[in-house]
Design a protein around this motif. Structure first.
Motif, short mmCIF file in Angstrom:
data_model
loop_
_atom_site.label_atom_id
_atom_site.label_comp_id
_atom_site.label_asym_id
_atom_site.label_seq_id
_atom_site.Cartn_x
_atom_site.Cartn_y
_atom_site.Cartn_z
N GLU A 32 0.95 -1.18 -0.04
CA GLU A 32 0.04 0.09 -0.06
C GLU A 32 0.81 1.10 -0.05
N LYS A 33 0.26 2.27 -0.47
CA LYS A 33 1.01 3.47 -0.32
C LYS A 33 1.04 4.17 1.09
N ILE A 34 1.97 4.71 1.45
CA ILE A 34 2.16 5.03 3.02
C ILE A 34 0.95 6.10 3.24
N TRP A 35 0.74 6.88 2.62
CA TRP A 35 -0.42 7.73 3.20
C TRP A 35 -1.83 6.75 3.31
N VAL A 36 -2.00 5.94 2.42
CA VAL A 36 -2.85 5.17 2.32
C VAL A 36 -2.90 4.07 3.68
N LYS A 37 -1.66 3.85 4.03
CA LYS A 37 -1.77 2.89 5.06
C LYS A 37 -1.80 3.68 6.34
N TYR A 38 -1.35 4.61 6.51
CA TYR A 38 -1.38 5.78 7.83
C TYR A 38 -2.94 5.78 7.75
N PHE A 39 -3.47 6.49 6.84
CA PHE A 39 -4.90 6.71 7.04
C PHE A 39 -5.72 5.59 7.41
N ARG A 40 -5.52 4.50 6.75
CA ARG A 40 -6.07 3.33 7.00
C ARG A 40 -6.00 3.23 8.66
N ASP A 41 -4.75 3.15 9.08
CA ASP A 41 -4.77 2.84 10.78
C ASP A 41 -5.04 3.80 11.51
N PHE A 42 -5.16 5.14 10.96
CA PHE A 42 -5.90 6.03 12.01
C PHE A 42 -7.36 5.76 11.91
N ILE A 43 -8.17 5.12 10.89
CA ILE A 43 -9.29 5.00 10.99
C ILE A 43 -9.64 3.67 11.82
N SER A 44 -8.71 2.73 11.82
CA SER A 44 -8.80 1.54 12.50
C SER A 44 -8.43 1.86 14.10
N LEU A 45 -7.66 2.91 14.35
CA LEU A 45 -7.33 3.20 15.74
C LEU A 45 -8.72 3.75 16.30
N ILE A 46 -9.28 4.82 15.46
CA ILE A 46 -10.40 5.44 16.09
C ILE A 46 -11.58 4.25 16.31
N GLY A 47 -11.60 3.54 15.51
CA GLY A 47 -12.62 2.28 15.57
C GLY A 47 -12.33 1.43 16.87
N LEU A 48 -11.12 1.20 16.92
CA LEU A 48 -10.58 0.38 18.07
C LEU A 48 -10.94 1.03 19.53
N LEU A 49 -10.58 2.28 19.41
CA LEU A 49 -10.76 3.12 20.82
C LEU A 49 -12.45 3.10 21.01
N VAL A 50 -13.35 3.51 19.97
CA VAL A 50 -14.79 3.32 20.11
C VAL A 50 -15.25 1.82 20.60
N ALA A 51 -14.66 0.91 20.05
CA ALA A 51 -14.96 -0.45 20.47
C ALA A 51 -14.69 -0.50 21.95
N LEU A 52 -13.32 -0.16 22.37
CA LEU A 52 -12.91 -0.15 23.61
C LEU A 52 -13.95 0.83 24.73
N ILE A 53 -14.56 1.90 24.29
CA ILE A 53 -15.17 2.67 25.11
C ILE A 53 -16.53 1.97 25.34
N ILE A 54 -17.07 1.50 24.10
CA ILE A 54 -18.28 0.83 24.23
C ILE A 54 -18.03 -0.50 25.32
N THR A 55 -16.97 -1.28 25.14
CA THR A 55 -16.76 -2.42 25.85
C THR A 55 -16.70 -2.07 27.62
N LEU A 56 -15.91 -0.95 27.96
CA LEU A 56 -15.85 -0.56 29.18
C LEU A 56 -16.97 0.33 29.60
N SER A 57 -17.82 0.74 28.72
CA SER A 57 -19.17 1.44 29.28
C SER A 57 -20.10 0.27 29.68
N ILE A 58 -20.00 -0.98 28.74
CA ILE A 58 -21.03 -1.96 29.01
C ILE A 58 -20.69 -2.55 30.49
N THR A 59 -19.43 -2.56 30.67
CA THR A 59 -18.84 -3.44 31.80
C THR A 59 -19.22 -2.58 33.08
N SER A 60 -18.95 -1.35 32.82
CA SER A 60 -19.14 -0.50 34.19
C SER A 60 -20.63 -0.23 34.62
N VAL A 61 -21.39 0.04 33.42
CA VAL A 61 -22.62 0.08 33.49
C VAL A 61 -23.47 -1.07 34.29
#
Length: 347
Positions: A186-215
C-alpha cells in the motif's frame, strides 16, 4: 552269513540318521524362546503411535495442532513481543496527556492544588522527595498546554504505528500464504490513513466495551440495593456470574471488531464467531489473573518499584499472544458450509 550281515548295516545306518535329524531342530526352539520381551516392545510402541494418531485425528485436536503450527511458523511469539514493546512505549505519551489534563484541572482549582501540596508535605517524610513532587506538579500545571500538545501528537503517532503493527501481525496469521503478495503493498499515506481509522474504531469499541462493563456492574448493585437483596448470601454468586457473562460479552464485541476489521479478507462466519468467543474467554481469564496477582507483587519493596511495570508488560504480552493465536485459529478452521462474512475480499 556275510550277505545277511551286509544287509543289516544299512538298516542301522538308516535308523541312526533319523535320530540326528530329530535332534537338529531342538536348538532353534530354545533360540526362539530366549528373548521373550523382544516381540512385545514393537507392539507397545505401535499401540502408542496409533493412539496418538487417533487423538490427533479428532477435529478439535487437529484444529488446535494446525493453529499452533501456524502460530509458530509465522512468528507469533516474535510478533507478540513486538506488539508488547510498542504498547509499552505508547503508554508514555498517554501519561503526558494525563499530566496535561491534570494540570488544566488543577489550574482552574487553586484550592485543590494547595490541598495536594499540603498532603505531600504532611505524608512525605523526606524533604527532598517532597520538594521534587511539588516541582513536578507545578511544572505540569505551568506547562500544561505544551505537554498536552506534544503528548497528544506523540500519542497519535505511536498509536497509529501500534495499530499498523497489530494489523500486520494479524494479517500474517490470516492470509493463506506467509509471504506478502503485490496486492498487500500500500502507499504510505493510504496505510497511515487506514491505521488511523482503525485506531479510532478500536478506541470506540474499547469505550463501548468498558461502558457496558461499568454500567452493568453499577446497575447490578443498584438493582440489588433497590430490591433489598443484600442480605441474601446465595444470590451473590449468581450476580457475579451475571457480571462475568456481561464482561465476556463486552470482550466478544472488542475482539469481533479486531478479527473482522483488521485482516484484508473477510473471515468465515463460524470460524470468526468461535474464535472470537475463545478470545473473549481467554481475555477475561487474563484480567482475573492480573487482578489477583498484581496486589501481591506490589507488597514487596522491589515489587513496589517494578511490579506495576512488569504487570503491565505481562498484560500486553498475553493480550498480543492471545489475539494472534485466535487469528491463527480462525484462519485454520475447517467447518462444513462455513461461508465468508459479507464484504469485499482482498488477497
Amino acid at each position: 552269513m556275510t550277505p545277511e550281515k551286509s544287509e543289516k548295516r544299512p538298516t542301522q545306518d538308516l535308523d541312526y540318521e533319523p535320530v540326528k535329524k530329530m535332534e537338529i531342530p531342538a536348538e532353534p526352539e530354545k533360540s526362539e524362546t530366549s528373548p521373550p520381551l523382544a516381540g512385545k516392545s514393537p507392539s507397545f510402541i505401535a499401540k502408542v503411535t496409533n493412539l496418538v494418531k487417533l487423538v490427533e485425528s479428532w477435529p478439535m485436536v487437529a484444529h488446535l495442532i494446525r493453529a499452533t503450527e501456524r502460530f509458530n511458523d509465522r512468528m507469533g511469539n516474535q510478533f507478540g513481543a513486538a506488539i508488547t514493546y510498542f504498547s509499552f512505549l505508547s503508554m508514555i505519551p498517554i501519561l503526558m496527556v494525563s499530566f496535561a489534563a491534570a494540570g488544566f484541572v488543577l489550574a482552574s482549582h487553586p484550592t485543590l492544588l494547595q490541598d495536594i501540596f499540603n498532603k505531600i508535605l504532611n505524608n512525605v517524610s523526606d524533604p527532598t522527595l517532597a520538594t521534587t513532587l511539588k516541582g513536578t506538579i507545578k511544572t505540569a500545571v505551568e506547562q500544561r498546554t505544551t505537554v498536552g500538545i506534544v503528548g497528544l501528537a506523540i500519542a497519535l503517532y505511536s498509536g497509529i504505528n501500534w495499530m499498523g503493527n497489530l494489523r500486520e501481525a494479524i494479517r500474517a496469521q490470516s492470509r493463506d500464504v506467509w509471504e506478502r503478495s503485490a496486492q498487500d503493498e500500500e502507499k504510505i499515506w493510504v496505510k497511515y490513513f487506514r491505521d488511523f481509522i482503525s485506531l479510532i474504531g478500536l478506541l470506540v469499541a474499547l469505550i463501548i466495551t468498558l461502558s457496558i462493563t461499568s454500567v452493568a456492574g453499577s446497575a447490578q448493585q443498584m438493582i440489588i440495593s433497590a430490591l433489598y437483596l443484600d442480605y441474601i448470601e446465595w444470590l451473590k454468586p449468581a450476580w457475579r456470574l451475571i457480571g462475568l457473562a456481561i464482561s465476556i460479552l463486552a470482550n466478544f464485541l472488542l475482539f469481533f471488531w479486531i478479527f473482522w476489521r483488521l485482516p484484508r479478507h473477510r473471515p468465515r462466519k463460524k470460524a470468526l464467531i468461535r474464535g472470537t468467543f475463545i478470545a473473549a474467554i481467554g481475555f477475561e481469564v487474563i484480567k482475573i489473573i492480573m487482578t489477583y496477582t498484581l496486589p501481591s507483587l506490589v507488597k514487596s519493596p522491589s515489587g513496589a518499584a517494578f511490579g506495576s511495570v512488569l504487570g503491565l508488560m505481562a498484560f500486553f504480552y498475553f493480550f498480543a499472544r492471545l489475539t494472534l493465536f485466535c487469528a491463527a485459529w480462525i484462519a485454520t478452521a475447517q467447518y462444513k458450509g462455513d461461508r465468508r462474512m459479507p464484504g469485499k475480499t482482498h488477497y
